[in-house]
Design a protein around this motif. Structure first.
Motif, PDB file in Angstrom:
ATOM      1  N   LEU A 161      92.418  86.364  50.774  1.00  0.00           N
ATOM      2  CA  LEU A 161      91.202  86.200  49.976  1.00  0.00           C
ATOM      3  C   LEU A 161      90.463  87.520  49.807  1.00  0.00           C
ATOM      4  O   LEU A 161      89.929  87.811  48.725  1.00  0.00           O
ATOM      5  CB  LEU A 161      90.291  85.151  50.622  1.00  0.00           C
ATOM      6  N   LEU A 164      92.216  89.441  47.132  1.00  0.00           N
ATOM      7  CA  LEU A 164      92.002  88.864  45.805  1.00  0.00           C
ATOM      8  C   LEU A 164      90.610  89.159  45.283  1.00  0.00           C
ATOM      9  O   LEU A 164      90.429  89.416  44.083  1.00  0.00           O
ATOM     10  CB  LEU A 164      92.244  87.355  45.859  1.00  0.00           C
ATOM     11  N   LEU A 165      89.611  89.147  46.141  1.00  0.00           N
ATOM     12  CA  LEU A 165      88.258  89.488  45.684  1.00  0.00           C
ATOM     13  C   LEU A 165      88.159  90.963  45.321  1.00  0.00           C
ATOM     14  O   LEU A 165      87.352  91.347  44.469  1.00  0.00           O
ATOM     15  CB  LEU A 165      87.229  89.111  46.746  1.00  0.00           C
ATOM     16  N   ALA A 171      85.055  87.641  40.437  1.00  0.00           N
ATOM     17  CA  ALA A 171      85.063  86.441  41.269  1.00  0.00           C
ATOM     18  C   ALA A 171      83.909  86.469  42.263  1.00  0.00           C
ATOM     19  O   ALA A 171      83.666  87.477  42.925  1.00  0.00           O
ATOM     20  CB  ALA A 171      86.386  86.314  41.999  1.00  0.00           C
ATOM     21  N   ARG A 173      83.666  83.930  44.659  1.00  0.00           N
ATOM     22  CA  ARG A 173      84.182  83.381  45.925  1.00  0.00           C
ATOM     23  C   ARG A 173      85.638  82.975  45.741  1.00  0.00           C
ATOM     24  O   ARG A 173      86.151  82.860  44.628  1.00  0.00           O
ATOM     25  CB  ARG A 173      83.364  82.166  46.369  1.00  0.00           C
ATOM     26  N   GLY A 174      86.301  82.767  46.887  1.00  0.00           N
ATOM     27  CA  GLY A 174      87.658  82.248  46.898  1.00  0.00           C
ATOM     28  C   GLY A 174      87.829  81.367  48.116  1.00  0.00           C
ATOM     29  O   GLY A 174      87.168  81.570  49.140  1.00  0.00           O
ATOM     30  N   ARG A 194      81.652  86.724  47.897  1.00  0.00           N
ATOM     31  CA  ARG A 194      81.313  88.124  47.624  1.00  0.00           C
ATOM     32  C   ARG A 194      79.919  88.444  48.154  1.00  0.00           C
ATOM     33  O   ARG A 194      79.684  89.513  48.714  1.00  0.00           O
ATOM     34  CB  ARG A 194      81.390  88.404  46.124  1.00  0.00           C
ATOM     35  N   GLN A 262      91.785  78.738  45.134  1.00  0.00           N
ATOM     36  CA  GLN A 262      90.887  78.777  43.980  1.00  0.00           C
ATOM     37  C   GLN A 262      89.993  80.003  44.057  1.00  0.00           C
ATOM     38  O   GLN A 262      89.485  80.367  45.120  1.00  0.00           O
ATOM     39  CB  GLN A 262      90.022  77.521  43.900  1.00  0.00           C
ATOM     40  N   LEU A 263      89.816  80.650  42.916  1.00  0.00           N
ATOM     41  CA  LEU A 263      88.814  81.685  42.706  1.00  0.00           C
ATOM     42  C   LEU A 263      87.904  81.209  41.593  1.00  0.00           C
ATOM     43  O   LEU A 263      88.377  80.628  40.601  1.00  0.00           O
ATOM     44  CB  LEU A 263      89.459  83.018  42.308  1.00  0.00           C
ATOM     45  N   ASP A 264      86.615  81.449  41.738  1.00  0.00           N
ATOM     46  CA  ASP A 264      85.706  81.047  40.669  1.00  0.00           C
ATOM     47  C   ASP A 264      84.525  81.999  40.590  1.00  0.00           C
ATOM     48  O   ASP A 264      84.298  82.823  41.495  1.00  0.00           O
ATOM     49  CB  ASP A 264      85.236  79.598  40.855  1.00  0.00           C
ATOM     50  N   THR A 265      83.809  81.893  39.490  1.00  0.00           N
ATOM     51  CA  THR A 265      82.653  82.747  39.246  1.00  0.00           C
ATOM     52  C   THR A 265      81.557  81.931  38.594  1.00  0.00           C
ATOM     53  O   THR A 265      81.818  80.931  37.907  1.00  0.00           O
ATOM     54  CB  THR A 265      83.025  83.934  38.343  1.00  0.00           C
ATOM     55  N   LEU A 280      97.339  85.846  40.476  1.00  0.00           N
ATOM     56  CA  LEU A 280      97.008  84.823  41.466  1.00  0.00           C
ATOM     57  C   LEU A 280      98.212  83.921  41.757  1.00  0.00           C
ATOM     58  O   LEU A 280      98.425  83.506  42.900  1.00  0.00           O
ATOM     59  CB  LEU A 280      95.830  83.978  40.973  1.00  0.00           C
TER      60      LEU A 280
END
Length: 539
Positions: A161, A164-165, A171, A173-174, A194, A262-265, A280
């Motif tokens: 994670l 990935l960030l 992003a 969070r993950g 983040r 999952q990653l989202d913003t 991803l």
């Protein structure tokens, strides 16, 4: 579609995934047998429309066109790849003009992992911080190296994670959700924000998207989830303030669902794009492999602990009794087994010698064996009459065995002063008595064999025997008589009895002769059942 073509053998390896590891290890996508190739030698990664090659810290290095590479290098069609023992030519695939074409090509190639699916069109405008393909490649390499060094999910998932960030600055969070057992619910295993102030908050997530990914087995990319008609304008998505989302399934090598990443913003202008989903998805392949390897490592640790616990139920030493010799040998077909034996001192100068065989193998049989060990000691110590003790033991094991298990069991109680003995057999192979004077071998109490333990209540009969000097009694499980030769022939009770009839010496010598003969007969063929021998002889 790009391929690796073996320069010497002509075999082709299609590059069907976004990430392809090469090496000797069994979990590599392209497994090689050359001894000079490291277990995880190199990795090929697709970033955008191109393929990159990177060495994973191999012992002998990776060469492209006779030049050793020190960092990731983009491959061109026709490049010669040398892994110090294996040579390949990289043949690039055709030009892919669109995201739709790329997804179709991967599907036609027969890739094992789920294919990315764009849930909503990404042509929505807006700006974001761009990350170069090289930076994304470095992130995947970092993830790969993390997986190679870590064995525990608690270590590797947070590192994934974090990487990935780093590569997706948009992003917020993950998180990783995993099933703790097949078919079980998804449970958060790693979360990273983040903004450090968000980490203290309760993890809010949209089950709508996660359930969609799990049910379809396909990755989801949504530019604006709050207005994505695929999710029927989920209230939870709006409540959580989620905008752009990438959610990919974690799929095991047997195609079983392990969980999701999952990653989202929450930023309206910070959207994920198809190339982000490609990265991803590559990470999800590695994470799924990490989950399986970590769980395998935990299973091995559990089995090692179970083996140690099981051996603690078995006697540490053979009895030392004037006038008697004892022998025992135990070998489980798997790491844990269902065979049991014990020496149990009893009041009045008596000693019980017991042997049992739980139906089945593995952990379930080992647990029942542990229950038998404790129950046998209690029943034999509290009931002065042997038949009554075994009947009480049977009643106890009926409750423990249930409807699908049973235990064959044989026990003898020896008076250590007079050498008189009493034997009860609950469905087990009759003990073999070798008489010293006549060298005859006969079954002990073969007409008094009762029902196995754990089936139903029934009285047992006993057999009495006065041990004479030189006599020997041998108890054994079917791992002896059902051992097989390389041709598939059974060792058989006939061969065992013939061997006993021709051998001399005490029970220790007899036991050693039997084990040597079984090994010679099997000629290296692995045993399919637990093998246990227990014996006593009078000097």
């Amino acid at each position: 579609m790009a391929v690796l073509r073996d320069v010497n053998g002509g075999r082709e390896y299609p590059l069907t995934r976004s990430s392809m590891t090469v090496g000797r290890a069994a979990d590599c996508d392209i497994q090689l047998n050359a001894p000079s190739v490291s277990s995880r030698h190199a990795v090929l990664l697709r970033v955008g429309e191109g393929w990159f090659l990177s060495d994973l810290g191999s012992s002998n290095g990776t060469f492209v066109n006779h030049q050793r590479i020190k960092q990731n290098i983009r491959l061109n069609s026709g490049d010669l790849i040398d892994l110090c023992g294996a040579q390949f030519q990289f043949v690039g695939g055709g030009s892919l003009s669109s995201t739709r074409t790329r997804a179709f090509s991967l599907q036609e190639a027969g890739a094992v992992a789920p294919k990315p699916t764009v849930v909503r069109s990404l042509e929505v405008g807006g700006s974001r911080t761009e990350v170069s393909p090289e930076a994304k490649l470095r992130a995947i390499l970092e993830i790969s190296r993390n997986l190679g060094a870590a064995l525990h999910l608690a270590e590797v998932l947070p590192k994934i994670l974090e990487s990935l960030l780093n590569v997706f600055p948009q992003a917020d969070r993950g998180f990783v959700l995993l099933r703790e057992q097949p078919g079980g619910p998804l449970v958060p295993q790693a979360v990273r924000h983040r903004n450090p102030f968000d980490s203290s908050q309760h993890l809010s997530l949209s089950r709508t998207i996660i359930d969609h990914v799990v049910q379809t087995g396909k990755a989801v990319l949504s530019a604006d989830a709050a207005f994505d008609d695929r999710f029927d304008a989920s209230q939870s998505i709006r409540t959580h303030g989620l905008r752009s989302i990438m959610c990919v399934p974690l799929v095991g090598q047997d195609s079983a669902s392990l969980g999701v990443i999952q990653l989202d913003t929450k930023g309206a202008k910070d959207q994920f794009h198809q190339e982000d989903l490609d990265v991803l998805t590559s990470a999800s392949h590695m994470a799924a492999r990490a989950v399986e390897l970590a769980r395998l490592h935990e299973v091995r640790k559990d089995l090692e602990a179970a083996t140690a616990i099981q051996h603690s139920f078995l006697p540490a030493d053979r009895p030392r009794v004037n006038g008697l010799k004892f022998f025992d040998h135990y070998a489980a077909a798997q790491q844990v087994g269902g065979d049991y034996y014990d020496y149990i001192p009893l009041p009045g100068g008596r000693l019980a010698m017991a042997l049992g065989d739980v139906a089945g193998k593995g952990v379930a049989a080992a647990l029942l064996m542990a229950r038998l060990s404790a129950a046998a000691r209690f029943c034999l110590a509290t009931e002065p009459n042997l038949t009554a003790a075994i009947r009480q033991l049977n009643l106890t094991m009926i409750r423990a065995c249930g409807d699908d298990r049973f235990i064959t069991f044989a026990v003898g109680v020896i008076d250590l002063n007079s050498f008189q003995s009493t034997w009860v057999n609950a469905g087990h192979l009759p003990p073999l008595l070798r008489k010293a004077k006549s060298a005859e071998v006969e079954e002990l109490g073969n007409t008094q064999v009762g029902i196995p333990l754990g089936v139903f209540d029934r009285p047992y009969e006993e057999t009495r025997l006065a041990l004479q000097p030189g006599d020997a009694v041998l108890l054994y499980t079917d791992g002896v008589t059902e051992a097989r030769s390389p041709r598939g022939d059974l060792y058989s009770e006939h061969r065992l009895r013939s061997l006993l009839a021709t051998k001399t010496g005490d029970v220790e010598a007899l036991g050693a002769d039997i084990l040597a003969d079984v090994r010679h007969f099997s000629a290296g063929r692995p045993s399919s059942d637990d093998l246990t021998l227990v014996g006593v002889s009078r000097e």
